[in-house]
Design a protein around this motif. Structure first.
Motif, PDB file in Angstrom:
ATOM      1  N   PRO A 177      -2.662   7.546  69.781  1.00 22.12           N
ATOM      2  CA  PRO A 177      -1.627   6.694  69.172  1.00 22.12           C
ATOM      3  C   PRO A 177      -1.729   5.228  69.616  1.00 22.12           C
ATOM      4  N   LYS A 178      -2.065   4.996  70.897  1.00 20.82           N
ATOM      5  CA  LYS A 178      -2.244   3.618  71.363  1.00 20.82           C
ATOM      6  C   LYS A 178      -3.450   2.971  70.681  1.00 20.82           C
ATOM      7  N   ASN A 179      -4.496   3.757  70.467  1.00 17.70           N
ATOM      8  CA  ASN A 179      -5.685   3.232  69.797  1.00 17.70           C
ATOM      9  C   ASN A 179      -5.395   2.897  68.337  1.00 17.70           C
ATOM     10  N   VAL A 180      -4.564   3.698  67.686  1.00 18.39           N
ATOM     11  CA  VAL A 180      -4.151   3.393  66.307  1.00 18.39           C
ATOM     12  C   VAL A 180      -3.414   2.065  66.284  1.00 18.39           C
ATOM     13  N   ASP A 181      -2.444   1.921  67.180  1.00 22.98           N
ATOM     14  CA  ASP A 181      -1.698   0.657  67.262  1.00 22.98           C
ATOM     15  C   ASP A 181      -2.637  -0.518  67.496  1.00 22.98           C
ATOM     16  N   SER A 182      -3.580  -0.348  68.395  1.00 20.04           N
ATOM     17  CA  SER A 182      -4.519  -1.409  68.726  1.00 20.04           C
ATOM     18  C   SER A 182      -5.391  -1.772  67.521  1.00 20.04           C
ATOM     19  N   ALA A 183      -5.870  -0.773  66.803  1.00 17.18           N
ATOM     20  CA  ALA A 183      -6.717  -1.027  65.631  1.00 17.18           C
ATOM     21  C   ALA A 183      -5.955  -1.816  64.576  1.00 17.18           C
ATOM     22  N   PHE A 184      -4.724  -1.403  64.318  1.00 15.41           N
ATOM     23  CA  PHE A 184      -3.926  -2.101  63.315  1.00 15.41           C
ATOM     24  C   PHE A 184      -3.562  -3.508  63.793  1.00 15.41           C
ATOM     25  N   TYR A 185      -3.268  -3.668  65.066  1.00  9.19           N
ATOM     26  CA  TYR A 185      -2.948  -4.978  65.612  1.00  9.19           C
ATOM     27  C   TYR A 185      -4.151  -5.909  65.494  1.00  9.19           C
ATOM     28  N   GLN A 186      -5.321  -5.426  65.896  1.00  8.29           N
ATOM     29  CA  GLN A 186      -6.534  -6.239  65.814  1.00  8.29           C
ATOM     30  C   GLN A 186      -6.843  -6.629  64.368  1.00  8.29           C
ATOM     31  N   ALA A 187      -6.663  -5.686  63.457  1.00 10.26           N
ATOM     32  CA  ALA A 187      -6.917  -5.981  62.044  1.00 10.26           C
ATOM     33  C   ALA A 187      -5.937  -7.028  61.530  1.00 10.26           C
ATOM     34  N   GLU A 188      -4.695  -6.912  61.937  1.00 10.57           N
ATOM     35  CA  GLU A 188      -3.667  -7.876  61.515  1.00 10.57           C
ATOM     36  C   GLU A 188      -4.010  -9.273  62.044  1.00 10.57           C
ATOM     37  N   GLN A 189      -4.403  -9.351  63.315  1.00  5.94           N
ATOM     38  CA  GLN A 189      -4.708 -10.634  63.937  1.00  5.94           C
ATOM     39  C   GLN A 189      -5.942 -11.306  63.332  1.00  5.94           C
ATOM     40  N   SER A 190      -6.907 -10.509  62.922  1.00  6.11           N
ATOM     41  CA  SER A 190      -8.160 -11.083  62.409  1.00  6.11           C
ATOM     42  C   SER A 190      -8.254 -11.028  60.884  1.00  6.11           C
ATOM     43  N   ASP A 191      -7.159 -10.626  60.259  1.00  7.65           N
ATOM     44  CA  ASP A 191      -7.117 -10.522  58.794  1.00  7.65           C
ATOM     45  C   ASP A 191      -8.279  -9.675  58.282  1.00  7.65           C
ATOM     46  N   SER A 192      -8.468  -8.535  58.943  1.00  2.00           N
ATOM     47  CA  SER A 192      -9.571  -7.633  58.618  1.00  2.00           C
ATOM     48  C   SER A 192      -9.083  -6.459  57.783  1.00  2.00           C
ATOM     49  N   VAL A 193     -10.019  -5.841  57.100  1.00  2.00           N
ATOM     50  CA  VAL A 193      -9.769  -4.602  56.378  1.00  2.00           C
ATOM     51  C   VAL A 193     -10.088  -3.451  57.321  1.00  2.00           C
ATOM     52  N   LEU A 194      -9.210  -2.474  57.375  1.00  2.00           N
ATOM     53  CA  LEU A 194      -9.468  -1.269  58.165  1.00  2.00           C
ATOM     54  C   LEU A 194     -10.087  -0.220  57.251  1.00  2.00           C
ATOM     55  N   GLU A 240       2.995   1.777  57.406  1.00  2.00           N
ATOM     56  CA  GLU A 240       4.217   1.164  56.879  1.00  2.00           C
ATOM     57  C   GLU A 240       4.360  -0.290  57.306  1.00  2.00           C
ATOM     58  N   ASN A 241       3.970  -0.589  58.530  1.00  2.00           N
ATOM     59  CA  ASN A 241       4.175  -1.927  59.092  1.00  2.00           C
ATOM     60  C   ASN A 241       3.009  -2.886  58.856  1.00  2.00           C
ATOM     61  N   PHE A 242       1.894  -2.383  58.353  1.00  3.71           N
ATOM     62  CA  PHE A 242       0.687  -3.194  58.189  1.00  3.71           C
ATOM     63  C   PHE A 242       0.730  -3.926  56.856  1.00  3.71           C
ATOM     64  N   SER A 243       0.450  -5.221  56.898  1.00  2.00           N
ATOM     65  CA  SER A 243       0.472  -6.011  55.660  1.00  2.00           C
ATOM     66  C   SER A 243      -0.917  -6.180  55.051  1.00  2.00           C
ATOM     67  N   GLY A 244      -1.931  -5.680  55.740  1.00  2.66           N
ATOM     68  CA  GLY A 244      -3.298  -5.831  55.261  1.00  2.66           C
ATOM     69  C   GLY A 244      -3.751  -4.653  54.419  1.00  2.66           C
ATOM     70  N   ILE A 245      -5.044  -4.546  54.297  1.00  2.00           N
ATOM     71  CA  ILE A 245      -5.658  -3.503  53.483  1.00  2.00           C
ATOM     72  C   ILE A 245      -6.252  -2.428  54.386  1.00  2.00           C
ATOM     73  N   VAL A 246      -5.940  -1.185  54.066  1.00  2.00           N
ATOM     74  CA  VAL A 246      -6.512  -0.042  54.761  1.00  2.00           C
ATOM     75  C   VAL A 246      -7.185   0.832  53.711  1.00  2.00           C
ATOM     76  N   ILE A 247      -8.400   1.226  53.983  1.00  2.00           N
ATOM     77  CA  ILE A 247      -9.129   2.108  53.084  1.00  2.00           C
ATOM     78  C   ILE A 247      -9.396   3.416  53.817  1.00  2.00           C
ATOM     79  N   PHE A 248      -8.989   4.509  53.185  1.00  2.00           N
ATOM     80  CA  PHE A 248      -9.238   5.844  53.711  1.00  2.00           C
ATOM     81  C   PHE A 248     -10.198   6.537  52.752  1.00  2.00           C
TER      82      PHE A 248
END
Length: 169
Positions: free
Chosen positions: A5-22, A58-66
């Motif tokens: 769960p901490k790694n999920v938070d970290s991945a989404f945080y890093q993506a948000e900060q760098s305007d990256s696509v997950l 829910e909280n992520f404003s970027g793009i996530v591709i599954f």
């Protein structure tokens, strides 16, 4: 598992900060149905990870591709939060191009190799399976100590792929 769960938070945080696509490949392992009758700590950890992932989405404003080929395994809560895009298998023309693309230029082929036949016969093959069939045919040829890849090598490799599908189900 405990840090997931901490790694999920970290991945989404890093993506948000760098305007990256997950991008999550084989996402059905993450987005699978939550376990209702928890009997072990690892099952609790899986549910915790999936809950944290729901919150992060829910909280992520970027793009996530599954990406998955097992969409039916997704938990309904994820299906309600994401937009699905289905990619169909390649048609005959696309399969033929994929066969040709995966054949190494220097690969010695027997005169009986018929990529049109393979493209027509194996209609349910995705690009990955065509690539694996090419690799399998080359392996069969090398094991047999032959210099040229024959049609039979391709067909044997294709049939092996089909046989292995049923082992996975």
């Amino acid at each position: 598992v405990g840090d997931a769960p901490k790694n999920v938070d970290s991945a989404f945080y890093q993506a948000e900060q760098s305007d990256s696509v997950l991008f999550f490949d084989e996402a059905d392992s993450l987005l699978g149905k939550r376990i209702s009758n928890i009997s072990t700590g690892s099952e609790q950890a899986i549910n915790s990870l999936r809950s944290q992932l729901l919150i992060a989405i829910e909280n992520f404003s970027g793009i996530v591709i599954f990406a998955t080929n097992l969409l039916k395994n997704y938990d309904i809560a994820f299906e309600n939060r994401i937009k699905g895009i289905k990619f169909d298998l390649p048609d005959y023309d696309a399969r033929l191009k994929i066969w040709k693309e995966h054949l190494p230029k220097e690969l010695p082929l027997s005169d009986n190799v018929n990529l049109e036949f393979l493209s027509d016969k194996y209609t349910d093959f995705a690009g990955r399976e065509i690539r694996n069939a090419v690799l399998g045919s080359i392996t069969n040829t090398l094991i047999s100590n032959r210099e040229k890849v024959a049609q039979e090598d391709f067909e044997t490799a294709c049939e092996e792929i089909i046989k292995n599908r049923f082992k996975e189900e």
